[in-house]
Design a protein around this motif. Structure first.
Motif, mmCIF file in Angstrom:
data_model
loop_
_atom_site.group_PDB
_atom_site.id
_atom_site.type_symbol
_atom_site.label_atom_id
_atom_site.label_comp_id
_atom_site.label_asym_id
_atom_site.label_seq_id
_atom_site.Cartn_x
_atom_site.Cartn_y
_atom_site.Cartn_z
ATOM 1 N N ALA A 187 0.834 -1.195 0.000
ATOM 2 C CA ALA A 187 0.000 0.000 0.000
ATOM 3 C C ALA A 187 0.873 1.250 0.000
ATOM 4 O O ALA A 187 1.826 1.351 0.780
ATOM 5 N N GLY A 188 0.564 2.164 -0.888
ATOM 6 C CA GLY A 188 1.293 3.420 -0.968
ATOM 7 C C GLY A 188 2.515 3.392 -1.869
ATOM 8 O O GLY A 188 3.114 4.439 -2.128
ATOM 9 N N GLU A 189 2.936 2.204 -2.370
ATOM 10 C CA GLU A 189 4.099 2.099 -3.245
ATOM 11 C C GLU A 189 3.633 1.872 -4.689
ATOM 12 O O GLU A 189 2.790 1.004 -4.949
ATOM 13 N N PRO A 190 4.199 2.637 -5.652
ATOM 14 C CA PRO A 190 3.751 2.497 -7.049
ATOM 15 C C PRO A 190 4.324 1.247 -7.718
ATOM 16 O O PRO A 190 5.444 0.828 -7.441
ATOM 17 N N VAL A 191 3.535 0.658 -8.587
ATOM 18 C CA VAL A 191 3.943 -0.477 -9.426
ATOM 19 C C VAL A 191 3.589 -0.120 -10.872
ATOM 20 O O VAL A 191 2.501 0.389 -11.137
ATOM 21 N N THR A 192 4.517 -0.377 -11.791
ATOM 22 C CA THR A 192 4.310 -0.012 -13.198
ATOM 23 C C THR A 192 3.727 -1.193 -13.968
ATOM 24 O O THR A 192 4.256 -2.311 -13.908
ATOM 25 N N ARG A 193 2.625 -0.945 -14.658
ATOM 26 C CA ARG A 193 2.002 -1.937 -15.524
ATOM 27 C C ARG A 193 2.166 -1.478 -16.980
ATOM 28 O O ARG A 193 1.826 -0.333 -17.312
ATOM 29 N N ILE A 194 2.695 -2.336 -17.832
ATOM 30 C CA ILE A 194 2.922 -2.021 -19.250
ATOM 31 C C ILE A 194 2.003 -2.902 -20.083
ATOM 32 O O ILE A 194 2.062 -4.138 -19.988
ATOM 33 N N ILE A 195 1.164 -2.291 -20.897
ATOM 34 C CA ILE A 195 0.260 -3.017 -21.784
ATOM 35 C C ILE A 195 0.751 -2.811 -23.211
ATOM 36 O O ILE A 195 0.855 -1.676 -23.685
ATOM 37 N N VAL A 230 3.199 -1.252 -33.192
ATOM 38 C CA VAL A 230 3.343 -1.616 -31.776
ATOM 39 C C VAL A 230 3.100 -0.360 -30.938
ATOM 40 O O VAL A 230 3.640 0.713 -31.220
ATOM 41 N N ARG A 231 2.284 -0.505 -29.906
ATOM 42 C CA ARG A 231 2.016 0.580 -28.956
ATOM 43 C C ARG A 231 2.140 0.027 -27.547
ATOM 44 O O ARG A 231 1.553 -1.015 -27.223
ATOM 45 N N GLU A 232 2.899 0.728 -26.707
ATOM 46 C CA GLU A 232 3.064 0.340 -25.306
ATOM 47 C C GLU A 232 2.590 1.485 -24.421
ATOM 48 O O GLU A 232 3.102 2.603 -24.507
ATOM 49 N N ASP A 233 1.571 1.204 -23.592
ATOM 50 C CA ASP A 233 1.056 2.171 -22.624
ATOM 51 C C ASP A 233 1.526 1.759 -21.238
ATOM 52 O O ASP A 233 1.403 0.588 -20.851
ATOM 53 N N GLN A 234 2.040 2.734 -20.474
ATOM 54 C CA GLN A 234 2.543 2.481 -19.124
ATOM 55 C C GLN A 234 1.658 3.196 -18.116
ATOM 56 O O GLN A 234 1.262 4.345 -18.314
ATOM 57 N N PRO A 288 2.771 7.181 -24.235
ATOM 58 C CA PRO A 288 2.923 5.868 -24.878
ATOM 59 C C PRO A 288 4.182 5.814 -25.740
ATOM 60 O O PRO A 288 4.673 6.841 -26.223
ATOM 61 N N GLU A 289 4.695 4.619 -25.919
ATOM 62 C CA GLU A 289 5.835 4.386 -26.810
ATOM 63 C C GLU A 289 5.321 3.703 -28.071
ATOM 64 O O GLU A 289 4.696 2.646 -28.002
#
Length: 568
Positions: free
Chosen positions: A283-291, A335-339, A321-322
């Motif tokens: 809780a309170g710590e960020p986690v990066t999700r890449i789709i 190719v598209r990557e959203d973070q 996005p990349e």
């Protein structure tokens, strides 16, 4: 004494084991320039090792199913974050012996071996019109398509004889508005048609119509002078067929996704990755999700935006996005990557909803959906903090109104205003006098003329890079005269005090494999009799020009005969 000798031999064995272990851990990869070939076409196999070695790969394992051509070797050294990396690449031309799905077996290199590669070998589909020495073909992969869907237009130039001053004029596209993109680099390979060997140049263009209607493609034109029987003909023109493609309008979206964005493709994949396992979130710590969203037959700019989900209990923040693209046998893959940075507000289980991307399957002619399933996040930490306590509201005490102090009298105000008016007028007069004095002083002084600035010369390394680019282009077109001229111009910048006067002398000053290719060019250009020359090998060798470290120009004999033979 015996103990010291034992320690010495143990250390030597340990060093040998470390060397063998480091060599064994080097990665060996095999790849081909294209996965689909005809039975009578050649293709290129590359074997790369990410380390320096004196060993050579064993290509004899290919001889059962392929005709094995000449092998070339290229070394590469790079520095990344202060770490020196070395690699070796072997390139070999292969031609299949059988039709069907063929597997290129692993290539042994010492005690290691590369991965296997699968290719598809088709029946020969092209035959020369009559006994033509040069001809051009073109084709489109579909006769009917949809708005914004990819259409692959392929041009092939077949040459059984050498040509001079070649020029390819791509076709004009008329009809509906269409975007054009190159689907990869230009390819060169060999093809045997009716027992005759042809050098083939292939170029693939991706067309993206922007509206419904009809696309009209004019013939592609190839112009060149042909070298036949030792004589060069006048400039000849060869052209392919014309083509027409019908573009259909956008169909209605599916009932279950009425707001679906239009995405025509042949394959769509959606995947996700996390900076760390989502089950270990605090809780309170960020986690990066890449789709990651991929679509075969679409530009990266056409892929839809994937919005961050709005879920109670977590905050999600999206990043830029990349966008990118990959080129394969099926054309362009966008190719598209959203973070997203996801922060859990409190401990507990939070469910992220499924993500669905509707797309139109061009092969099946129907709507499909690419999706990521819903995911449950197990967030560790304290429970939801208690609601804030509402404090009683106290009424503010009424403010005590004080009588403002008495202002200045009217006479005092007039006196102050008159003083500042006189001060402003005096300052204005002084400023005008200063301006007049400056103007008079500038007229009295003679003006100095500024010398015109000379344009800054282009740095030598930039000139050399531009010349090498032109030389590679001329080599691809097998224009030996232009290649010689450009390389000698490059050498004048490299060795301004002692520039080589011939391609043979130039070859003596550079490393392999460029030196061998230059000697072949020199032998063809100035040797006895006319011989055809293909510049594909030189074009590849010119990607890296490495002058020899030692002074190899002295004492080396030029293999070419003299241009002016001695008098008898």
């Amino acid at each position: 004494m015996v103990g010291n000798r034992t320690i010495f031999w143990q250390a030597m064995v340990l060093i040998m084991l470390i060397a063998v272990g480091s060599q064994a851990s080097a990665a060996i990869t095999a790849s081909v320039d294209r996965p689909n070939v005809d039975l009578n076409e050649s293709f290129t196999l590359e074997v790369e090792i990410d380390d320096a070695t004196d060993l050579e790969p064993d290509f004899s394992v290919l001889e059962d199913d392929f005709f094995v051509g000449q092998v070339s070797k290229l070394s590469n050294t790079s520095i990344y974050n202060g770490e020196i990396r070395r690699s070796l690449t072997w390139t070999v031309a292969l031609m299949p012996k059988n039709v069907g799905t063929q597997e290129i077996p692993p290539i042994p290199l010492g005690n290691e071996q590369s991965n296997s590669v699968t290719i598809t070998v088709n029946e020969p589909s092209n035959a020369p019109p009559g006994e033509a020495d040069v001809f051009v073909t073109s084709e489109v992969d579909v006769d009917e398509s949809y708005v914004q869907a990819q259409i692959l237009y392929r041009i092939r130039i077949y040459r059984a004889v050498a040509t001079r001053q070649p020029s390819l004029r791509e076709p004009s596209i008329s009809g509906v508005e269409t975007l054009l993109e190159l689907a990869g680099d230009e390819r060169q390979y060999e093809s045997v048609l009716n027992g005759r060997a042809y050098n083939v140049i292939e170029r693939v263009i991706a067309l993206f119509p922007q509206e419904s209607g009809e696309i009209r493609i004019s013939p592609a034109r190839f112009e060149a002078r042909v070298l036949r029987d030792g004589r060069i003909t006048g400039r000849k023109v060869f052209q392919s067929d014309s083509h027409t493609v019908n573009v259909l309008p956008i169909p209605a979206p599916p009932a279950e996704h009425p707001d679906a964005a239009w995405l025509p493709a042949r394959d769509v994949q959606i995947t996700e990755s996390w900076s760390r396992p989502p089950d270990e979130m605090e809780a309170g710590e960020p986690v990066t999700r890449i789709i990651r969203l991929e679509a075969l037959g679409q530009l990266e700019t056409q892929l839809p935006t994937l919005e961050a989900p709005e879920v109670d209990g977590v905050n999600a923040y999206s990043d830029q996005p990349e966008l990118g693209r990959e080129i394969g046998s099926g054309g362009i893959r966008g190719v598209r990557e959203d973070q997203y940075a996801i922060i859990g507000l409190a401990g507990g289980e939070i469910e992220l909803p499924a993500i669905e991307v509707p797309w139109w399957d061009l092969d099946a002619g129907e709507w499909k959906v690419a999706s990521l399933p819903a995911r449950t996040l197990s967030i560790k930490g304290a429970a939801m903090p208690p609601q804030p306590v509402e404090l009683p509201v106290t009424e503010p005490e009424p403010a005590v109104t004080e009588k403002p102090p008495a202002g200045p009298t009217e006479e005092e105000t007039v006196a102050v205003v008159t003083f500042w008016q006189r001060a402003a007028e005096l300052l204005g007069v002084l400023w005008l006098l200063t301006l007049a004095a400056w103007w008079w002083s500038t007229r009295a002084r003679p003006r100095k003329k500024r010398a015109p600035r000379e344009p800054q010369a282009t740095p030598a390394h930039q000139q050399q890079a531009h010349i090498l680019k032109q030389a590679r282009k001329a080599a691809v077109q097998s224009d030996a005269t232009e290649v010689r001229h450009l390389l000698l111009e490059w050498s004048k910048l490299q060795w301004p005090d002692d520039a080589p006067r011939s391609i043979g002398e130039f070859a003596n000053r550079v490393e392999e494999p460029l030196a061998d290719e230059l000697r072949r060019l020199s032998a063809v250009s100035y040797g006895q009799g006319e011989r055809a020359w293909e510049g594909s090998g030189l074009a590849k060798a010119l990607q890296s020009v490495s002058p020899r470290a030692d002074d190899a120009t002295s004492g080396v004999r030029d293999p070419l005969p003299p241009l002016m033979p001695p008098a008898v």
